[in-house]
Design an enzyme around this catalytic site. Sequence first.
Site, PDB file in Angstrom:
ATOM      1  CE1 TYR A  33      -3.670  -4.910  -3.791  1.00  0.00           C
ATOM      2  CE2 TYR A  33      -1.360  -5.452  -4.095  1.00  0.00           C
ATOM      3  CZ  TYR A  33      -2.340  -4.527  -3.830  1.00  0.00           C
ATOM      4  OH  TYR A  33      -1.995  -3.223  -3.586  1.00  0.00           O
ATOM      5  NE  ARG A  52      -2.262  -6.933   4.047  1.00  0.00           N
ATOM      6  CZ  ARG A  52      -1.219  -6.140   3.816  1.00  0.00           C
ATOM      7  NH1 ARG A  52      -1.005  -5.075   4.559  1.00  0.00           N
ATOM      8  NH2 ARG A  52      -0.375  -6.422   2.843  1.00  0.00           N
ATOM      9  NE  ARG A 100     -20.038  -6.067 -16.037  1.00  0.00           N
ATOM     10  CZ  ARG A 100     -20.974  -5.184 -15.676  1.00  0.00           C
ATOM     11  NH1 ARG A 100     -22.241  -5.410 -15.965  1.00  0.00           N
ATOM     12  NH2 ARG A 100     -20.655  -4.081 -15.045  1.00  0.00           N
ATOM     13  CE  LYS A 146      -1.496  -5.682  -0.409  1.00  0.00           C
ATOM     14  NZ  LYS A 146      -1.196  -4.305  -0.758  1.00  0.00           N
ATOM     15  CD  GLU A 178      -3.331   3.685   3.084  1.00  0.00           C
ATOM     16  OE1 GLU A 178      -2.593   2.839   3.612  1.00  0.00           O
ATOM     17  OE2 GLU A 178      -4.483   3.429   2.690  1.00  0.00           O
ATOM     18  CG  LEU A 203      -3.382  -2.369   3.578  1.00  0.00           C
ATOM     19  CD1 LEU A 203      -4.641  -3.150   3.217  1.00  0.00           C
ATOM     20  CD2 LEU A 203      -2.298  -2.641   2.552  1.00  0.00           C
TER      21      LEU A 203
HETATM   22  N1  PMP Z   1      -1.068   1.178   2.218  1.00  0.00           N
HETATM   23  C1  PMP Z   1      -1.364   0.885   0.946  1.00  0.00           C
HETATM   24  C2  PMP Z   1      -2.453   1.635   0.276  1.00  0.00           C
HETATM   25  C3  PMP Z   1      -0.642  -0.099   0.248  1.00  0.00           C
HETATM   26  O1  PMP Z   1      -0.940  -0.383  -1.025  1.00  0.00           O
HETATM   27  C4  PMP Z   1       0.415  -0.770   0.914  1.00  0.00           C
HETATM   28  C5  PMP Z   1       1.244  -1.805   0.204  1.00  0.00           C
HETATM   29  N2  PMP Z   1       0.544  -2.920  -0.162  1.00  0.00           N
HETATM   30  C6  PMP Z   1       0.676  -0.443   2.254  1.00  0.00           C
HETATM   31  C7  PMP Z   1      -0.085   0.529   2.873  1.00  0.00           C
HETATM   32  C8  PMP Z   1       1.765  -1.139   3.033  1.00  0.00           C
HETATM   33  O2  PMP Z   1       1.370  -2.430   3.430  1.00  0.00           O
HETATM   34  P1  PMP Z   1       2.435  -3.601   3.613  1.00  0.00           P
HETATM   35  O3  PMP Z   1       3.441  -3.093   4.596  1.00  0.00           O
HETATM   36  O4  PMP Z   1       1.660  -4.725   4.147  1.00  0.00           O
HETATM   37  O5  PMP Z   1       3.033  -3.837   2.266  1.00  0.00           O
END
Ligand code: PMP
Length: 283
Positions: A33, A52, A100, A146, A178, A203
């Site tokens: 997503y 991405r 499945r 993601k 993070e 991410l």
């Molecule tokens: N880390 C994680 C785990 C996230 O879910 C997000 C938001 N999607 C981010 C970092 C920040 O990424 P972005 O700046 O691309 O939204």
Amino acid sequence: MSRIVYVNGEYLPEAEAKISVFDRGFLMADAVYEVTSVIDGKILAFDGHAERLERSMSELDMKAPCTIDELEAIHREMVARNNLSEGLIYLQVTRGIADRDFVYPDVEPSLVLFTQSKNVVDSPMAKTGMKVISIPDIRWGRRDIKTVQLLAPSMGKMAAKAAGCDDAWLVEDGFVTEGTSNNAYIVTQDGTIVTRNLGHEILSGITRAAVLRYAAEAQIKIEERPFTIEEAQSAKEAFVTSASTFVWPVVEIDGKTIGDGKAGEIARRLREIYLEESLKTAI
Ligand code: PMP
């Protein structure tokens, strides 16, 4: 007004927007997503999110549902059909619908988009700052992709709420990876921004890339390396970034006040610059 949702080529009232129970996004979280922000009817950082998305799909050998140009047209159409002035666009691609099985089926991917109307610019948290707790990072080992496997971050947010806080920072092997849905930063006493280096552990935030670029242009020193909760607690400032929040200050970590407990100056400045600059390239 009921929203218009995009499902596999159709723009439908939300009550009519449906996906099969055999969709692998539903059965196996076999889906990726993106979330983009909209301000004044314009989509921020579309190119970064599209790139991405392509990388996430390619890492999972997932077929793309359409070209980037088509995706851009769908995004614009969603803003128009939903009369979206400010808020978010959520996009999800799943591997598709199949009986499945753990083996990837050779089917067509599903594509879904919906909008969320919301004040993203004037958010109270941007002024007051967030209180965070630290919790173990129990997520899988490919956080650079993601995917929609969001139960661990969801549990993290619930733990934060139960502790009277706003969010959680995730810790692995003694170091912060993070936030549950954002990238995490501290500003050292000598004014250096420190944030986790990229890798499979986090991410690669689209907002992170932009904010680090603007910080470098503003002559702020940057170190991309792991940091501990203890280092964060003695920092001058802390903050997070994401596409939906831009830059939010962090004013408390595990009960310890950061700086004077108010939104930090560097976080405030970076939020201002980010909003100004990203609106210039918004589509
Ligand atoms: N880390 C994680 C785990 C996230 O879910 C997000 C938001 N999607 C981010 C970092 C920040 O990424 P972005 O700046 O691309 O939204």
